[in-house]
Scaffold this motif. Structure first.
Motif, PDB file in Angstrom:
ATOM      1  N   SER A 220       0.817  -1.210   0.000  1.00 10.80           N
ATOM      2  CA  SER A 220       0.000   0.000   0.000  1.00 10.80           C
ATOM      3  C   SER A 220       0.853   1.264   0.000  1.00 10.80           C
ATOM      4  O   SER A 220       0.591   2.180  -0.744  1.00 10.80           O
ATOM      5  N   ASN A 221       1.907   1.318   0.818  1.00 12.81           N
ATOM      6  CA  ASN A 221       2.644   2.585   0.875  1.00 12.81           C
ATOM      7  C   ASN A 221       4.107   2.462   0.481  1.00 12.81           C
ATOM      8  O   ASN A 221       4.864   3.409   0.596  1.00 12.81           O
ATOM      9  N   GLY A 222       4.533   1.276   0.063  1.00 14.50           N
ATOM     10  CA  GLY A 222       5.893   1.134  -0.441  1.00 14.50           C
ATOM     11  C   GLY A 222       6.986   1.191   0.611  1.00 14.50           C
ATOM     12  O   GLY A 222       8.162   1.230   0.268  1.00 14.50           O
ATOM     13  N   ARG A 223       6.637   1.163   1.910  1.00 11.91           N
ATOM     14  CA  ARG A 223       7.649   1.204   2.948  1.00 11.91           C
ATOM     15  C   ARG A 223       8.149  -0.211   3.275  1.00 11.91           C
ATOM     16  O   ARG A 223       7.411  -1.194   3.125  1.00 11.91           O
ATOM     17  N   VAL A 224       9.361  -0.289   3.781  1.00 14.09           N
ATOM     18  CA  VAL A 224       9.934  -1.599   4.122  1.00 14.09           C
ATOM     19  C   VAL A 224       9.243  -2.150   5.361  1.00 14.09           C
ATOM     20  O   VAL A 224       9.160  -1.466   6.384  1.00 14.09           O
TER      21      VAL A 224
ATOM     22  N   THR B 295      10.861   2.741   9.974  1.00 11.97           N
ATOM     23  CA  THR B 295       9.829   2.766  11.012  1.00 11.97           C
ATOM     24  C   THR B 295       8.604   1.914  10.710  1.00 11.97           C
ATOM     25  O   THR B 295       7.735   1.794  11.552  1.00 11.97           O
ATOM     26  N   ASN B 296       8.501   1.371   9.502  1.00 10.72           N
ATOM     27  CA  ASN B 296       7.354   0.507   9.241  1.00 10.72           C
ATOM     28  C   ASN B 296       7.691  -0.984   9.366  1.00 10.72           C
ATOM     29  O   ASN B 296       6.863  -1.835   9.058  1.00 10.72           O
ATOM     30  N   LEU B 297       8.898  -1.281   9.855  1.00  6.02           N
ATOM     31  CA  LEU B 297       9.296  -2.692   9.993  1.00  6.02           C
ATOM     32  C   LEU B 297       8.386  -3.421  10.984  1.00  6.02           C
ATOM     33  O   LEU B 297       8.151  -2.936  12.094  1.00  6.02           O
TER      34      LEU B 297
ATOM     35  N   GLN C  56       8.187   0.976  16.251  1.00  6.08           N
ATOM     36  CA  GLN C  56       7.030   0.739  17.103  1.00  6.08           C
ATOM     37  C   GLN C  56       6.032  -0.239  16.528  1.00  6.08           C
ATOM     38  O   GLN C  56       5.049  -0.568  17.172  1.00  6.08           O
ATOM     39  N   LYS C  57       6.278  -0.688  15.309  1.00  5.46           N
ATOM     40  CA  LYS C  57       5.395  -1.700  14.745  1.00  5.46           C
ATOM     41  C   LYS C  57       6.025  -3.097  14.786  1.00  5.46           C
ATOM     42  O   LYS C  57       5.426  -4.068  14.347  1.00  5.46           O
ATOM     43  N   LEU C  58       7.230  -3.149  15.299  1.00  9.41           N
ATOM     44  CA  LEU C  58       7.970  -4.413  15.261  1.00  9.41           C
ATOM     45  C   LEU C  58       7.246  -5.509  16.043  1.00  9.41           C
ATOM     46  O   LEU C  58       6.860  -5.311  17.194  1.00  9.41           O
TER      47      LEU C  58
HETATM   48  C1  NAG Z   1       1.274   0.843   6.793  1.00 13.11           C
HETATM   49  C2  NAG Z   1       1.934   1.545   7.904  1.00 13.11           C
HETATM   50  O1  NAG Z   1       2.141   1.010   8.975  1.00 13.11           O
HETATM   51  N1  NAG Z   1       2.348   2.772   7.642  1.00 13.11           N
HETATM   52  C3  NAG Z   1       3.053   3.591   8.614  1.00 13.11           C
HETATM   53  C4  NAG Z   1       4.470   3.699   8.215  1.00 13.11           C
HETATM   54  O2  NAG Z   1       5.147   4.573   9.088  1.00 13.11           O
HETATM   55  C5  NAG Z   1       4.634   5.855   9.100  1.00 13.11           C
HETATM   56  C6  NAG Z   1       5.542   6.713   9.941  1.00 13.11           C
HETATM   57  O3  NAG Z   1       5.831   6.067  11.143  1.00 13.11           O
HETATM   58  C7  NAG Z   1       3.214   5.863   9.574  1.00 13.11           C
HETATM   59  O4  NAG Z   1       2.680   7.121   9.562  1.00 13.11           O
HETATM   60  C8  NAG Z   1       2.401   4.923   8.718  1.00 13.11           C
HETATM   61  O5  NAG Z   1       1.113   4.800   9.217  1.00 13.11           O
END
Ligand code: NAG
Ligand code: NAG
Ligand code: NAG
Ligand code: NAG
Ligand code: NAG
Length: 948
Positions: free
Chosen positions: A70-74, A96-98, A120-122
């Motif tokens: 969805s957002n292309g983050r790792v 930060t999306n790990l 914080q999502k780990l």
């Molecule tokens: C999908 C997801 O978790 N996106 C987050 C990625 O990290 C950024 C910055 O911490 C968040 O704002 C997103 O919600």
């Protein structure tokens, strides 16, 4: 209301999409930079994993990287087992999306950066099998989504940080095999989702907090190899509890039977006492129940009654009860144990009576260990029905009658130990059917008849074939040549005759060949020269004739060659092994000549070790002069075998001279034994012999003396128990001095028992035989009773029967010496007593130790909580005096001293446990010396740390 919520969600979505191009691309770019930084911190990448991490590929497609669609983050970094070497950079915190990091099995070193706390999502962090060090970062506590924290097999130090209390979603904690210290935190009991808690192999201390009892989901809990000392918990859902190799004492908590899902309960190598609770029978899922090496049982009849309740554990596969104090008969209820049972170990207990015939029901047994008990009668023929047996250990019992021929049905048997029993009749040829047999030991029985050719044809025999100390007759069958994989063959001490088969040359793996004490005749076969790996060859005490073959001097691996007491003739070479007088024995071959000079000086005793430079000796006159004609002033001690004088030798050196009372029965033998023992040993903690004297005095009477280096500070006994008039001269020994002494003595014993080709038992270890030099370094002396233990054995219980009964000193000799059995285990006992004496300041013969109370029991009962009540507290006063200055520097003296006091007590408990575990009355209950030196040294450094 509902409408508004929907509306606002929609608004957020639109908002994100609207701003996406600029904001998202910035954070995505940040992820790429962080990944490149991660790559930069790698120093080795032999599999070239990182070759894809370059600009021509979008980073979401780099090996090991997963991005959010969805957002292309790792979101996941998964690089397990990639042989990467490097460190983890702080910039990992920018990803930060790990949700998952898996670096399992690489070579990451350095610390886990505190920036990990930004993730914080780990949810899953997997760092097992790396070289990460330092403390576990406290910031990890911000990763509140963490479900699994797996970081075993690293080099972490310090405590488990209390901040981690915030990680309430944790389901898995694996932190085994590191250097974590401190206690198991009580707050772990609040991690209500915890299913796995693996803390084995650390340096954790203290007890298991009761709070862990709240962990209703915990199913897997390991703690083995720590210093945990108390177990009292109830964990209703526990499936696996591995608590082996700790310091658990006291009885097994009955409450464990409430853990009705238990599959594995492993408490091997602890100090548990009492018995196995009967209601363990309600643990229907038990697969493994292991209490090997504890102090369970009362050595009495009825000890094994609990077995009948275990019949309900119908899934049981492993039952370990070895090395405890279980007495009584082997109960017939053994027949009702689960038929799934694969491993049953009951060795080294005090069981007597017969093996119940019902054992035939245990059809899945692959290992049956009953060694080291007092079992008797015949081994039932039905043993042959246990045709999955791979190991059968019946050694060191009192079994009699014929060996069951049904043993031949055990076609997958690889290890058959039947030595030290009273088996009679001949060796069943059916053993030849055990085509997987690797080890066969039948020694020290009453077996007669010939050696079946079927047995020596078993080419599977690879480790050892031992049939010594029986009454076997006939020849060694030429089929022995089929033992092409065998390393050790021992048929010594039998009545074998005929020639040594030349077919032995096919046994090319042989390293140890013992044919001594038989009636072999003829010449030594030249074919033996093909045994290129031969290290020990004993042909002594036979009727071998002819020349000593030249090839022995060319066998480079040969370390010991015993040809004594044969009828060999001719000239001996001076080369190879023959150049080393200590490696060969040729005495009792009157027609031999030549060889190096030293060979002919060797004493008449067949087992005499090498002659040494000091044996050239001093004259009676020199000794008399040195001691001022044996004057009273120079007399510094006397014992049953002689007197000890202080003397000044011609070279000006001070020495201690022990003059033997030869009229005392056994004194001459004691002199010879001591010479033999000392001639071959050299260790910083063993009293060094300087010279000896074997002469006649002025009246022509035999005179023998031993000259030792002089020990400035006399013997330990005087320090521990100064007489009233000496009292003021002896400062009390400090804790550190006492620790040093027990470490020194343990090093000496370790050397005697393990580091010499033939183990030596000292047999008379006590404070008066521990001497202290100027620096208070301890030296073990008085080897007048020392024994070489010739029997080959893998266990530390190497033992040998003493010819003339009780020896040693009351209070320090182990109970089993009454049967005339000398063993290393006896020294271990004396060591345990000595240690207890050193720290309690009480002699084992003190008046207070009578009836049922021994020094061992006295200390045992005080452990762990009342340790201070049994110690000689004067050692702590000495310690304080030595360290007074430090106290002024303490900022928080009260807290500091309380903590320090507690730590000190823990250390002292560990020390006393070392003594207690070695001074058990039954040799079976004694823990060996293997780790004593290391453990004591570790304790010593902890105490030093406390002081600094
Ligand atoms: C999908 C997801 O978790 N996106 C987050 C990625 O990290 C950024 C910055 O911490 C968040 O704002 C997103 O919600
Ligand atoms: C990580 O982020 C910090 C600030 O958020 C930034 O200063 C730093 O350069 C980043 N590191 C890398 C390697 O991208
Ligand atoms: C850690 O990674 C290894 C290897 O992939 C895996 O076997 C193990 O289950 C992982 N641990 C956790 C808690 O997921
Ligand atoms: C623990 O520390 C000791 C000494 O400090 C070290 O020898 C040992 O290798 C360490 N063990 C681990 C698993 O890091
Ligand atoms: C064993 O099982 C039987 C039958 O289920 C039961 O009556 C008995 O109480 C059980 N014994 C134990 C010790 O749990």
């Amino acid at each position: 209301m509902e409408h508004r919520v929907l509306n606002s969600k929609w608004f957020v979505l639109v908002h994100v999409l609207w701003l996406a191009p600029s904001l998202e691309s910035a954070t995505i770019e940040a992820d790429k930079l962080a990944l490149l930084d991660f790559k930069n911190h790698l120093t080795q990448d032999p599999l070239q994993i990182m070759s894809s991490w370059n600009d021509s590929v979008h980073f979401c497609n780099w090996v090991g990287v997963t991005c959010s669609p969805s957002n292309g983050r790792v979101t996941v970094l998964k690089l397990e087992s990639k042989q990467l070497v490097g460190s983890i950079p702080a910039s990992i915190g920018n990803l930060t999306n790990l949700t998952g990091i898996n670096l399992f099995q690489n070579s990451f070193h350095g610390q886990i950066p505190e920036e990990i706390g930004r993730l914080q999502k780990l949810q899953d962090l997997n760092l097992t099998y790396n070289y990460l060090s330092g403390k576990i970062p406290t910031n990890l506590s911000h990763c509140t989504e963490l479900r699994s924290f797996e970081a075993s097999a690293n080099d972490f130090i310090g405590q488990i940080p209390d901040q981690l209390i915030s990680l309430t979603k944790l389901e898995i904690i694996r932190l085994g095999t590191s250097n974590l210290t401190g206690n198991i935190p009580a707050w772990v009991g609040n991690l209500s989702s915890l299913q796995v808690l693996l803390l084995a192999r650390n340096n954790l201390h203290g007890s298991i907090p009761n709070e862990l009892g709240q962990l209703s989901a915990l199913g897997f809990f390991t703690l083995y190899e720590n210093f945990i000392s108390d177990v009292g918990l109830t964990l209703p859902n526990l499936k696996i509890f591995a608590g082996g190799v700790n310091y658990f004492t006291g009885s097994i908590p009955v409450s464990l039977s409430n853990a009705s899902n238990l599959q594995v309960l492993d408490f091997a190598e602890n100090g548990l006492t009492g018995t196995i609770p009967e209601n363990f029978g309600s643990l229907k899922d038990l697969v493994r129940l292991n209490f090997d090496q504890n102090e369970l049982g009362s050595r009495e009849i009825g000890d094994l009654n609990f077995l009948k309740f275990l019949a309900n554990c119908t899934s049981l596969e492993v039952l370990g009860l070895a090395q405890n104090g279980f007495g009584g008969e082997m109960p017939i209820s053994i027949a009702n144990l689960s038929t799934h049972l694969r491993i049953l170990t009951m060795g080294d207990n005090l069981m007597h009576g017969n093996i119940p015939v019902g054992i035939e029901n245990l059809v899945n047994l692959s290992l049956l260990g009953l060694e080291g008990n007092k079992l008797s009668g015949r081994v039932p023929e039905v043993i042959g029905r246990l045709n999955k047996l791979e190991g059968l250990e019946l050694n060191v019992n009192k079994f009699s009658g014929f060996m069951p021929s049904s043993l031949g049905n055990l076609t997958v048997l690889s290890r058959l130990l039947m030595e030290e029993n009273r088996f009679e009749g001949s060796i069943p040829p059916s053993l030849g059917n055990c085509k997987k047999l690797q080890v066969l030991n039948l020694s020290s029985n009453n077996l007669n008849g010939t050696i079946p050719k079927e047995v020596v044809s078993l080419s599977s025999l690879s480790i050892s074939l031992v049939m010594s100390h029986n009454s076997l007759i006939g020849s060694l069958p030429p089929e022995v040549g089929k033992l092409t994989n065998l390393v050790e063959l021992d048929v010594s001490y039998n009545r074998l005759s005929g020639e040594i088969p030349s077919s032995l040359d096919s046994c090319i793996r042989l390293e140890r060949l013992y044919l001594g004490n038989n009636s072999f005749k003829g010449t030594i076969p030249v074919s033996l020269k093909s045994l290129r790996g031969l290290a020990e060859l004993d042909l002594s005490c036979n009727n071998l004739s002819g020349k000593v073959p030249q090839f022995f001097s060319k066998l480079l691996s040969l370390r010991h060659l015993n040809l004594s007491y044969n009828e060999l003739d001719g000239e001996i070479s001076r080369e190879g092994i023959f150049a080393n007088a200590s490696a060969i024995s040729i005495v009792g071959n009157d027609k031999l000549c030549g060889g190096i000079q030293k060979l002919h000086q060797t004493s008449r005793r067949q087992s005499a070790p090498p002659s040494n430079e000091w044996q050239s000796g001093l004259s009676y006159l020199e000794i008399s002069n040195a001691t001022d004609n044996f004057s009273e002033e120079n007399l510094i001690g006397s014992g049953s075998f002689g007197s000890v004088y202080k003397g000044t030798l011609a070279d000006g050196k001070t020495a201690a001279i022990k003059v033997l009372k030869l009229q005392q029965q056994g004194a001459l033998k004691s002199f010879i034994d001591e010479c033999n023992a000392l001639s071959s040993i050299r260790h910083r903690n063993i009293l060094k012999i300087v010279s000896s004297c074997s002469s006649v005095d002025y009246e022509g009477i035999d005179f023998k003396a031993l000259v030792f280096e002089f020990m400035q500070n006399g013997n330990l006994d005087r320090w521990l128990h100064p007489s009233t008039d000496e009292y003021c001269h002896f400062k009390k020994l400090s804790l550190m001095q006492r620790l040093n002494i027990v470490i020194d003595v343990a090093s000496a014993l370790d050397y005697l028992h393990n580091h010499y080709d033939t183990p030596i038992a000292h047999c008379d270890l006590k404070p008066s035989n521990v001497l202290l030099d100027e620096d208070m370094t301890a030296h073990v002396g008085d080897f007048g009773l020392a024994k070489f233990l010739f029997e080959e054995s893998n266990t530390p219980s190497k033992n040998q029967t003493m010819s003339n009964g009780l020896k040693g000193s009351v209070g320090y000799i182990p109970p089993e010496y009454i049967n005339g059995h000398v063993s290393i285990l006896g020294d271990i006992y004396s060591y345990g007593i000595l240690l207890l004496e050193i720290f309690t300041g009480k002699r084992p013969t003190d008046d207070m130790f009578k009836d049922d109370l021994s020094i061992h029991k006295f200390v045992l009962m005080a452990l762990p909580s009342h340790v201070m009540n049994v110690l000689d507290l004067s050692m702590l006063l000495e310690e304080e005096n030595d360290h007074e200055k430090h106290e002024e520097e303490d900022l928080f003296p009260d807290i500091e001293s309380q903590v320090a006091q507690k730590k000190l007590e823990e250390c002292l408990v560990s020390v006393m446990r070392i003594g207690v575990m070695r001074s058990a009355a039954s040799p079976r209950d004694r823990v060996g010396m293997k780790f004593v030196v290391n453990n004591l040294q570790a304790i010593r450094s902890k105490i030093r740390l406390r002081e600094e």
